[in-house]
Every structure is written in C-alpha cells, then in structure tokens.
Design a protein around this motif. Structure first.
Motif, PDB file in Angstrom:
ATOM      1  N   SER A   1       0.758  -1.271   0.073  1.00 20.06           N
ATOM      2  CA  SER A   1      -0.145  -0.004   0.106  1.00 20.06           C
ATOM      3  C   SER A   1       0.929   1.416   0.156  1.00 20.06           C
ATOM      4  N   ILE A   2       1.942   1.264   0.745  1.00 14.62           N
ATOM      5  CA  ILE A   2       2.785   2.232   0.842  1.00 14.62           C
ATOM      6  C   ILE A   2       3.602   2.576  -0.473  1.00 14.62           C
ATOM      7  N   SER A   3       4.236   1.465  -1.097  1.00 17.48           N
ATOM      8  CA  SER A   3       4.647   1.567  -2.465  1.00 17.48           C
ATOM      9  C   SER A   3       4.061   2.024  -3.417  1.00 17.48           C
ATOM     10  N   GLU A   4       2.535   2.013  -3.282  1.00 17.67           N
ATOM     11  CA  GLU A   4       1.638   2.341  -4.320  1.00 17.67           C
ATOM     12  C   GLU A   4       1.225   3.820  -4.057  1.00 17.67           C
ATOM     13  N   ILE A   5       1.141   4.243  -2.871  1.00 15.39           N
ATOM     14  CA  ILE A   5       0.866   5.552  -2.608  1.00 15.39           C
ATOM     15  C   ILE A   5       2.261   6.478  -3.115  1.00 15.39           C
ATOM     16  N   ILE A   6       3.301   5.761  -2.870  1.00 14.31           N
ATOM     17  CA  ILE A   6       4.644   6.668  -3.351  1.00 14.31           C
ATOM     18  C   ILE A   6       4.656   6.581  -4.921  1.00 14.31           C
ATOM     19  N   LYS A   7       4.245   5.661  -5.652  1.00 12.33           N
ATOM     20  CA  LYS A   7       4.030   5.507  -6.883  1.00 12.33           C
ATOM     21  C   LYS A   7       3.078   6.671  -7.586  1.00 12.33           C
ATOM     22  N   LEU A   8       2.029   6.775  -7.160  1.00  8.55           N
ATOM     23  CA  LEU A   8       0.843   7.464  -7.477  1.00  8.55           C
ATOM     24  C   LEU A   8       1.402   8.900  -7.145  1.00  8.55           C
ATOM     25  N   ALA A   9       1.703   9.282  -5.790  1.00  8.30           N
ATOM     26  CA  ALA A   9       2.043  10.510  -5.837  1.00  8.30           C
ATOM     27  C   ALA A   9       3.276  11.225  -6.666  1.00  8.30           C
ATOM     28  N   LYS A  10       4.267  10.139  -7.028  1.00  7.61           N
ATOM     29  CA  LYS A  10       5.412  10.529  -8.178  1.00  7.61           C
ATOM     30  C   LYS A  10       4.601  10.971  -9.350  1.00  7.61           C
ATOM     31  N   GLN A  11       3.618  10.220  -9.447  1.00  6.99           N
ATOM     32  CA  GLN A  11       3.298  10.294 -11.181  1.00  6.99           C
ATOM     33  C   GLN A  11       2.303  11.628 -11.064  1.00  6.99           C
ATOM     34  N   LYS A  12       1.711  12.072 -10.015  1.00  8.45           N
ATOM     35  CA  LYS A  12       1.085  13.372  -9.943  1.00  8.45           C
ATOM     36  C   LYS A  12       2.115  14.496  -9.503  1.00  8.45           C
ATOM     37  N   ARG A  13       3.403  14.162  -9.349  1.00  6.88           N
ATOM     38  CA  ARG A  13       4.609  15.167  -9.067  1.00  6.88           C
ATOM     39  C   ARG A  13       4.343  15.782  -7.745  1.00  6.88           C
ATOM     40  N   LEU A  14       3.815  15.152  -6.842  1.00  7.37           N
ATOM     41  CA  LEU A  14       3.387  15.734  -5.685  1.00  7.37           C
ATOM     42  C   LEU A  14       4.555  15.761  -4.612  1.00  7.37           C
ATOM     43  N   VAL A  15       4.601  16.527  -3.478  1.00  8.15           N
ATOM     44  CA  VAL A  15       5.583  16.515  -2.739  1.00  8.15           C
ATOM     45  C   VAL A  15       5.369  15.546  -1.631  1.00  8.15           C
ATOM     46  N   ILE A  16       6.327  14.788  -1.335  1.00  4.54           N
ATOM     47  CA  ILE A  16       6.246  13.965  -0.177  1.00  4.54           C
ATOM     48  C   ILE A  16       7.152  14.081   0.866  1.00  4.54           C
ATOM     49  N   SER A  17       6.512  14.253   2.071  1.00  3.61           N
ATOM     50  CA  SER A  17       7.080  15.068   3.228  1.00  3.61           C
ATOM     51  C   SER A  17       7.267  13.532   4.164  1.00  3.61           C
ATOM     52  N   VAL A  18       8.412  13.093   4.666  1.00  2.00           N
ATOM     53  CA  VAL A  18       8.535  12.199   5.798  1.00  2.00           C
ATOM     54  C   VAL A  18       8.788  12.960   7.035  1.00  2.00           C
ATOM     55  N   VAL A  19       7.528  12.744   7.970  1.00  2.00           N
ATOM     56  CA  VAL A  19       7.576  13.334   9.183  1.00  2.00           C
ATOM     57  C   VAL A  19       7.446  12.545  10.336  1.00  2.00           C
ATOM     58  N   PRO A  20       7.741  12.937  11.511  1.00  2.00           N
ATOM     59  CA  PRO A  20       7.473  12.143  12.865  1.00  2.00           C
ATOM     60  C   PRO A  20       5.933  11.598  12.945  1.00  2.00           C
ATOM     61  N   LYS A  21       5.822  10.967  13.851  1.00  2.00           N
ATOM     62  CA  LYS A  21       4.410  10.197  13.900  1.00  2.00           C
ATOM     63  C   LYS A  21       3.523  11.346  14.694  1.00  2.00           C
ATOM     64  N   GLN A  22       4.067  11.981  15.323  1.00  2.00           N
ATOM     65  CA  GLN A  22       3.364  13.084  16.167  1.00  2.00           C
ATOM     66  C   GLN A  22       2.786  14.095  15.325  1.00  2.00           C
ATOM     67  N   LYS A  23       3.590  14.619  14.150  1.00  2.00           N
ATOM     68  CA  LYS A  23       2.972  15.504  13.268  1.00  2.00           C
ATOM     69  C   LYS A  23       1.679  14.812  12.498  1.00  2.00           C
ATOM     70  N   LEU A  24       1.844  13.468  12.279  1.00  2.00           N
ATOM     71  CA  LEU A  24       0.358  13.069  11.536  1.00  2.00           C
ATOM     72  C   LEU A  24      -0.532  13.078  12.690  1.00  2.00           C
ATOM     73  N   ASP A  25      -0.233  12.550  14.020  1.00  2.00           N
ATOM     74  CA  ASP A  25      -1.254  12.580  14.992  1.00  2.00           C
ATOM     75  C   ASP A  25      -2.168  13.882  15.247  1.00  2.00           C
ATOM     76  N   LEU A  26      -1.241  14.879  14.911  1.00  2.00           N
ATOM     77  CA  LEU A  26      -1.728  16.144  14.789  1.00  2.00           C
ATOM     78  C   LEU A  26      -2.531  16.614  13.744  1.00  2.00           C
ATOM     79  N   LEU A  27      -2.189  16.244  12.618  1.00  2.00           N
ATOM     80  CA  LEU A  27      -2.933  16.371  11.494  1.00  2.00           C
ATOM     81  C   LEU A  27      -4.162  15.775  11.320  1.00  2.00           C
ATOM     82  N   SER A  28      -4.169  14.506  11.655  1.00  2.00           N
ATOM     83  CA  SER A  28      -5.336  13.561  11.825  1.00  2.00           C
ATOM     84  C   SER A  28      -6.239  13.606  12.994  1.00  2.00           C
ATOM     85  N   ASP A  29      -6.012  14.736  14.153  1.00  2.00           N
ATOM     86  CA  ASP A  29      -6.689  14.784  15.278  1.00  2.00           C
ATOM     87  C   ASP A  29      -6.615  13.534  16.190  1.00  2.00           C
TER      88      ASP A  29
END
Length: 251
Positions: A41-69
């Motif tokens: 699933s993660i490799s597919e996400i990365i592949k699709l993101a690159k196809q759309k030329r999206l910025v991929i940011s690698v962040v700590p879990k705490q950052k995702l916890d904050l973004l996802s409430d």
C-alpha cells in the motif's frame, strides 16, 4: 474535508490511494518517518504521488497525529483542497452516463460523520447515482467521513443544498419519485425501485422532518420483531439501497 478556503486532510491508506487515483486536487503527501516503503500500500501511494508530481514529506508520527486529530492514520496523510461538492445536474448526468434511471439518496440532517461515511460507502456498492445533504444542521464531508467511506467519496458525487424541500420539489419536477422511511408505511420489501427514485433517510434521533415528510410520495417501513423498533441510520439506508439494487438487478 471541509468546504472552506483551508486545506483539510485524508487519512488512512485505502482512502489515500483512492484519492490519489481520483481527480481531487491534492497539495501534499505526508508519510510517517520509519514506515516500510516496500509495503504494497505504501509503495503504491509513493508511486501514485510521484506520477502526480506531488511533494512527499517524511515526518514524525506526532505530526501525523496532529494533522489527523489523533485518528488512526496508518502512517499516511494527504493535505487536500476543500471537497468539491457536485450539483444536482451532475448527479442526473451521472445516471445518464450509466444509462439508467436516476437513483438518489437524500439525507435529512445526518449528524454522525461515521454514519455519513458508511452510507456513502454503501451507496457506491449499490449503484446510487448521487447523495444529497443539507448545508445546515448536518455533517458535511470531513476527514472522518472520507476515511469511513473507504474512498467511496471519490466515486459517489455528493450534493450539498440549502433547502431539502425545494430540492425534493425540483426532483419531482424532473420525474423522480420520492420515498421516505417511517414506522408506518409500505413494507420496503414490496418497493420496486426500478424507476427514477430518491430515498429520504431521516436524522438519527428525530427521523424525517415533518415538512419534508409532507413532500414524500410514499413511505416505506422496515419490519422489526425486536424490542428496539429503530435501526441505525446507516443500516436503514443500506437495507433500502439494496432493495433498490435488487429491483434494478433481479436474480
């Protein structure tokens, strides 16, 4: 996803993949630091993101916890533009493209985002052409709705209207029969949903509002033998949507 000027977020691997495959505008992809990028699933996400030329940011879990409430984000979050609600014309066109009679769902003040997400997921599975919700006193498309729908919001157009009664009148003028749900009515198993139809599902506690009920062509009831004479809104909606499906796709 909020219909505002600010970004909102899609969380969870399956909803993220669906969003990346869809047409919604995406701003950024957030991946959890240390996540295994060779997982399917993660490799597919990365592949699709690159196809759309999206910025991929690698962040700590705490950052995702904050973004996802603090919801279960599964190590991935998308920053997206506000949800692009469809119009009534769009959902009629959706039915026309499928070469079938319109099959719509009208939700009267559903307040629980999990209910809305589940309903949209079942709407996708049962062939509903569009879901109609009110702008006021009801939940809109949020990140919780998106995650609960398991990506179905990318395939089922959602219309947000100011006045449900005026919307019902418009649907009737365009040949759509309106069916409500109530304790007193025709057994839903006798309903033939082959024609242009819209099902009204009421609020979790109050049911369909009295004024809206007056504009319904026919009431349908779900028979019950237990002590609790009511069902969760998403369960009731599922039974009725699949009765419509059965009418349109008989064995």
């Amino acid at each position: 996803m909020k219909n505002s000027d600010q970004s909102d977020f899609i969380i969870g691997r399956h909803p993220v993949v669906s969003a990346l495959r869809g047409k919604q505008e995406i701003n950024k992809v957030f991946l959890q630091n240390g996540i295994k990028k060779d997982e399917k699933s993660i490799s597919e996400i990365i592949k699709l993101a690159k196809q759309k030329r999206l910025v991929i940011s690698v962040v700590p879990k705490q950052k995702l916890d904050l973004l996802s409430d603090n919801q279960n984000h599964q190590g991935v979050v998308l920053s997206v533009s506000p949800y692009n609600y469809a119009s009534l014309e769009d959902i009629f066109e959706n039915a026309k493209k499928r070469e079938e009679a319109p099959f719509f769902l009208i939700l009267d003040n559903i307040e629980d985002p999990h209910n809305l997400g589940s309903i949209i997921r079942t709407a996708d599975a049962s062939g509903v052409n569009g879901v109609i919700i009110p702008k006021h006193r009801a939940v809109g498309i949020t990140s919780t709705v998106a995650k609960t729908s398991a990506g179905a919001i990318e395939r089922v157009p959602v219309v947000r209207v100011t006045n449900l009664i005026n919307t019902v009148k418009y649907l009737k003028e365009n040949g759509v029969w309106i069916f409500g749900t109530d304790m007193n009515g025709t057994d839903y198993r006798k309903w033939d949903g082959k024609g242009a139809s819209a099902i009204v599902i009421g609020n979790e506690g109050k049911g369909i509002s009295p004024l809206l009920k007056k504009n319904v062509d026919q009431m349908l009831t779900i028979p019950m033998v237990g002590e609790l004479q009511s069902l969760n809104a998403s369960v009731a909606a599922s039974l009725l949507m699949y009765q419509g499906y059965s009418s349109r796709h008989p064995l």
